[in-house]
Scaffold this active site. Structure first.
Site, PDB file in Angstrom:
ATOM      1  N   HIS A 294       0.840  -1.199   0.000  1.00  0.00           N
ATOM      2  CA  HIS A 294       0.000   0.000   0.000  1.00  0.00           C
ATOM      3  C   HIS A 294       0.879   1.256   0.000  1.00  0.00           C
ATOM      4  O   HIS A 294       0.625   2.207  -0.767  1.00  0.00           O
ATOM      5  CB  HIS A 294      -0.908  -0.014   1.233  1.00  0.00           C
ATOM      6  CG  HIS A 294      -1.648   1.258   1.468  1.00  0.00           C
ATOM      7  ND1 HIS A 294      -2.909   1.510   0.967  1.00  0.00           N
ATOM      8  CD2 HIS A 294      -1.292   2.379   2.155  1.00  0.00           C
ATOM      9  CE1 HIS A 294      -3.291   2.715   1.339  1.00  0.00           C
ATOM     10  NE2 HIS A 294      -2.331   3.257   2.061  1.00  0.00           N
ATOM     11  N   GLU A 295       1.912   1.280   0.855  1.00  0.00           N
ATOM     12  CA  GLU A 295       2.799   2.444   0.913  1.00  0.00           C
ATOM     13  C   GLU A 295       3.567   2.630  -0.392  1.00  0.00           C
ATOM     14  O   GLU A 295       3.760   3.752  -0.859  1.00  0.00           O
ATOM     15  CB  GLU A 295       3.774   2.305   2.092  1.00  0.00           C
ATOM     16  CG  GLU A 295       3.121   2.231   3.464  1.00  0.00           C
ATOM     17  CD  GLU A 295       2.310   3.472   3.791  1.00  0.00           C
ATOM     18  OE1 GLU A 295       2.659   4.564   3.311  1.00  0.00           O
ATOM     19  OE2 GLU A 295       1.307   3.344   4.526  1.00  0.00           O
ATOM     20  N   HIS A 298       1.482   4.417  -2.931  1.00  0.00           N
ATOM     21  CA  HIS A 298       1.506   5.875  -2.858  1.00  0.00           C
ATOM     22  C   HIS A 298       2.681   6.443  -3.665  1.00  0.00           C
ATOM     23  O   HIS A 298       2.538   7.464  -4.361  1.00  0.00           O
ATOM     24  CB  HIS A 298       1.625   6.331  -1.399  1.00  0.00           C
ATOM     25  CG  HIS A 298       0.353   6.249  -0.622  1.00  0.00           C
ATOM     26  ND1 HIS A 298      -0.808   6.861  -1.032  1.00  0.00           N
ATOM     27  CD2 HIS A 298       0.055   5.629   0.551  1.00  0.00           C
ATOM     28  CE1 HIS A 298      -1.769   6.632  -0.151  1.00  0.00           C
ATOM     29  NE2 HIS A 298      -1.272   5.876   0.812  1.00  0.00           N
ATOM     30  N   GLU A 372      -5.888   7.023  -1.023  1.00  0.00           N
ATOM     31  CA  GLU A 372      -5.861   5.802  -0.216  1.00  0.00           C
ATOM     32  C   GLU A 372      -6.515   4.646  -0.962  1.00  0.00           C
ATOM     33  O   GLU A 372      -6.011   3.515  -0.933  1.00  0.00           O
ATOM     34  CB  GLU A 372      -6.558   6.034   1.128  1.00  0.00           C
ATOM     35  CG  GLU A 372      -5.819   6.984   2.061  1.00  0.00           C
ATOM     36  CD  GLU A 372      -4.419   6.496   2.390  1.00  0.00           C
ATOM     37  OE1 GLU A 372      -4.242   5.277   2.624  1.00  0.00           O
ATOM     38  OE2 GLU A 372      -3.502   7.336   2.396  1.00  0.00           O
ATOM     39  N   ASP A 376      -4.611   1.251  -2.072  1.00  0.00           N
ATOM     40  CA  ASP A 376      -5.180  -0.074  -1.767  1.00  0.00           C
ATOM     41  C   ASP A 376      -5.301  -0.910  -3.030  1.00  0.00           C
ATOM     42  O   ASP A 376      -4.988  -2.110  -3.036  1.00  0.00           O
ATOM     43  CB  ASP A 376      -6.563   0.078  -1.128  1.00  0.00           C
ATOM     44  CG  ASP A 376      -6.503   0.462   0.341  1.00  0.00           C
ATOM     45  OD1 ASP A 376      -5.399   0.418   0.930  1.00  0.00           O
ATOM     46  OD2 ASP A 376      -7.557   0.813   0.907  1.00  0.00           O
TER      47      ASP A 376
END
Length: 429
Positions: A294-295, A298, A372, A376
């Site tokens: 997930h990070e 980003h 977000e 995801d």
């Protein structure tokens, strides 16, 4: 672009009208009252949703005893929030109505005749005074509320050491930037905003690059992740998605709280992933990799760069608008300061500008929630949805998070979507 031009034309018209100090005072008063009323209403609406049925996606997240505990935690924080926000509102209202800002200005002028030093003293007195009042509240929240619900791992010595370090950083960075902005104003007049914008932009870039290297070690110990199966899994995933990663650190977050976290910072050679030791303790290895995916999402989706550019652009807009009004002596008098100054006008402007800041904050939160979902989706596509869902559920349960937030509260305050929405989106695919 049209909206920005419209905003600037309205502000230019207001400048041309040259509002009196009395008019500006009542505008500031109205803004404070409206913001307090709206925030209180949102808190109450959110609290009324505490006992709503849990969404289907989150059924069996808690057993009955844990759910009662989570409800009690939310209600305790709700009551504490009302107390702290009410106290802050009364204090700033008292300062406005009874000449508090003029008194602080007088103290600053009595200690120095230099305008830069006066500004530093003015804001320094306000900041220290505010912190002295908020510190007992923060102490209570940490050592009573967080302690009661099993989150606090800090000690009084660590709590006050953090406070002193925070004050030192504020003095060095906040004081240094303010002094340079004042110097730009004295040297360049109303064109100061260009140089101030450049300074703050450089500082923002610097902190994004080196925050983890320079600031985090002042508060936490950072150790490279040890060799083993977890590191092997993380590196294998990074190679799979073409994410160059050499810096994986474990932070001793457990010395302050049991709550878990992970974050990505920096870019280029300075990019690094930080895992709280509590995260490693609470999650399975594949769940940790899902969180990191997930990070990485980003980073791959350019969210960090977009947020950075947007932040710098909004800073430039704010400084430009400030330059239109900073020489108006009525700004200083609007907050009761009898002798006009840069620092009094700056504070008055900040109060007047807060509705625009709130609007930009709404937009930024909306964009953040979209980001977000995108991160995801990236984790789901490049790794798996199931371990990410299970990690989100575990982290939410461990932190006793609110499972039924009010939509209006989410719209205004949430930078992340509610847990049920994230799980629903992950399962939809």
């Amino acid at each position: 672009m049209v909206g920005l031009k419209f905003l600037i034309s309205i502000l230019a018209y207001a400048k041309a009208m040259y509002m009196t100090a009395e008019t500006l005072f009542y505008i500031i008063l109205g803004i404070l009252l409206l913001e307090f009323a709206v925030e209180t209403l949102l808190d109450v609406l959110n609290a009324r949703k505490f006992d709503d049925p849990v969404p289907p996606e989150l059924e069996n997240l808690y057993d009955p005893a844990e759910y009662r505990k989570s409800q009690a935690y939310k209600k305790a924080n709700f009551r504490f929030g009302l107390l702290s926000s009410g106290l802050s509102f009364v204090l700033i209202l008292g300062f406005l109505l009874f000449g508090g800002f003029d008194w602080v200005d007088g103290v600053s002028r009595s200690l120095s005749s230099h305008p830069v030093v006066q500004s530093l003293l003015f804001f320094g007195i306000l900041m220290i005074g505010s912190d002295l009042i908020s510190t007992p509240l923060s102490y209570y929240h940490t050592f009573v509320i967080e302690e009661k619900f099993g989150f606090n791992k800090s000690t009084p010595a660590l709590f006050f050491a953090d406070k002193l370090k925070g004050w030192a950083l504020l003095l060095v960075f906040g004081g240094g930037i303010l002094a340079l902005v004042m110097w730009f104003y004295q040297w360049a007049g109303t064109s100061f905003w260009i140089y101030a914008w450049g300074l703050i932009a450089v500082f923002t870039l610097f902190m994004n690059l080196f925050y983890s290297r320079l600031i985090v070690p002042l508060f936490n110990k950072q150790d490279p992740l040890e060799d083993g199966s977890l590191k092997d899994r993380i590196e294998a995933y990074a190679r799979k998605v073409g994410f160059g990663l050499k810096n994986i650190f474990v932070i001793d977050g457990s010395k302050r709280s049991t709550k878990a976290n992970a974050y990505f910072s920096g870019f280029g050679r300075e990019k690094r992933i930080a895992l709280f030791d509590t995260l490693i303790e609470d999650l399975e290895e594949e769940e940790i990799v899902a969180v990191l995916a997930h990070e990485v999402g980003h980073y791959k989706k350019k969210h960090i760069i977009v947020n950075l550019i947007t932040s710098i652009a909004l800073t430039g807009l704010t400084l430009f608008v400030l330059s239109l009004f900073i020489n108006n002596p009525e700004l200083s008098r609007a907050i009761g300061v009898s002798e006009p100054s840069f620092h009094a006008a700056l504070l008055s402007f900040a109060l007047l500008y807060s509705p625009i800041s709130e609007l930009t904050g709404l937009v930024m939160n909306y964009v953040s929630r979209r980001f977000e979902f995108q991160a995801d989706r990236y984790a789901r596509e490049t790794f798996e949805a199931a371990p990410l869902i299970s990690s989100l559920r575990k982290l939410s349960r461990k932190s006793l998070s609110n499972l039924t937030p009010h939509p209006a509260y989410v719209f205004v305050h949430y930078s992340h979507p509610p847990l049920a929405e994230r799980i629903r989106a992950l399962k939809k695919a």
